[in-house]
Scaffold this active site. Structure first.
Site, PDB file in Angstrom:
ATOM      1  N   SER A   1     -47.925  59.584 -44.240  1.00 14.41           N
ATOM      2  CA  SER A   1     -46.888  59.385 -45.392  1.00 14.41           C
ATOM      3  C   SER A   1     -46.426  61.094 -45.072  1.00 14.41           C
ATOM      4  O   SER A   1     -46.784  61.636 -43.953  1.00 14.41           O
ATOM      5  CB  SER A   1     -47.689  60.281 -46.965  1.00 14.41           C
ATOM      6  OG  SER A   1     -47.126  60.651 -47.864  1.00 14.41           O
TER       7      SER A   1
ATOM      8  N   TYR B   1     -54.895  64.698 -51.084  1.00 12.45           N
ATOM      9  CA  TYR B   1     -53.767  63.657 -50.378  1.00 12.45           C
ATOM     10  C   TYR B   1     -53.140  63.910 -49.022  1.00 12.45           C
ATOM     11  O   TYR B   1     -53.391  63.566 -47.883  1.00 12.45           O
ATOM     12  CB  TYR B   1     -52.880  62.303 -51.576  1.00 12.45           C
ATOM     13  CG  TYR B   1     -52.495  61.772 -51.033  1.00 12.45           C
ATOM     14  CD1 TYR B   1     -52.285  60.291 -50.670  1.00 12.45           C
ATOM     15  CD2 TYR B   1     -50.486  61.727 -50.370  1.00 12.45           C
ATOM     16  CE1 TYR B   1     -51.688  59.692 -50.189  1.00 12.45           C
ATOM     17  CE2 TYR B   1     -50.033  60.863 -50.405  1.00 12.45           C
ATOM     18  CZ  TYR B   1     -50.577  59.501 -49.904  1.00 12.45           C
ATOM     19  OH  TYR B   1     -49.623  59.013 -49.596  1.00 12.45           O
TER      20      TYR B   1
END
Length: 255
Positions: free
Chosen positions: A148, A161
């Site tokens: 990401s 995350y």
């Protein structure tokens, strides 16, 4: 037919980027293993691909469970005899906020931190751990990890995350170094905001949706655009590329 006669495992292939990749890989000639936790979604994708005349099989997979991962890989080898491609796509993010707290570090409970890392980072480790011996024996293979932009930029508000995705980036680099001698390539995609179920709730907020579309291309990405990046890195067209950390983000990371 860029993946003709290849066997590809795609984790999290029941929806979003994984589903788009399963469809694309199958259309390019691969036999696709839909390694998915959600049984309903996984079976639906399997049926769609089989009905279209492709070779596909759903295998219920918990990428955070070592015994389950080992069993799935054994089943894939028993059925197909080889594994050419592993797309470590599965992960949890904003769509899992009802289960795990997505917050700055000081507000993140340890249990949630551990669970997020167990899926997003340990899942890549476990799938790779049991696929790599097969690829080493073949002296060939391509592993694509889905990270990401949070893994390469200081994006606030979801620190567990972000840490998990940063770990995927670092793991990609060292795997590329360790296993290149076996003709195994390991690369990483870092998507920006992609219109998938993972961020659907966020995109429903008009103000946030507009902020996501402030990249140079002025829009949110499509799952198919991640799938095409994964296809390139999985195919022989990228045969001299390994250790690449590829943003697919509409230029957000350079703006």
């Amino acid at each position: 037919m860029r993946l003709k006669d290849k066997v590809a495992i795609i984790t999290g292939a029941g929806s979003g980027q994984g589903k788009a990749s399963a469809k694309l890989f199958a259309s390019e000639g691969a036999s696709v293993v839909i390694a998915e936790w959600n049984e309903e979604n996984g079976k639906q994708v399997e049926q769609e691909l089989v009905n279209a005349g492709y070779t596909a099989v759903f295998m219920k997979t918990d990428i955070s469970n070592e015994e389950n991962v080992r069993s799935v890989i054994d089943q894939v080898v028993e059925r197909f005899g080889r594994i050419d491609i592993l797309f470590n796509n599965a992960g949890i993010g904003f769509s899992s906020r009802s289960r795990y707290k997505m917050a700055p570090l000081l507000e993140t409970p340890l249990g949630d931190w551990n669970q997020i890392l167990s899926i997003n980072l340990n899942g890549v480790y476990l799938m790779s751990k049991y696929v790599l011996p097969i690829m080493i024996k073949q002296e060939s293979g391509s592993i694509v990890n889905n990270s990401s932009l949070n893994g390469v930029l200081g994006v606030t508000g979801a620190d567990a995350y972000t840490a998990s995705k940063g770990g995927v980036v670092a793991l990609t680099r060292v795997m590329a170094v360790d296993y290149g001698k076996h003709n195994i390539r390991v690369n990483c995609i870092c998507p920006g905001a992609i219109d998938t179920p993972m961020i659907a709730e966020v995109l429903d907020n008009e103000k946030i949706a507009k902020s996501y579309a402030t990249n140079p291309l002025r829009r949110v990405g499509k799952p198919e655009e991640i799938a095409h990046a994964a296809l390139f890195l999985s195919s022989d067209e990228s045969s001299y590329i390994t250790g690449l950390i590829m943003p697919v983000d509409g230029g957000w990371s350079v703006a």
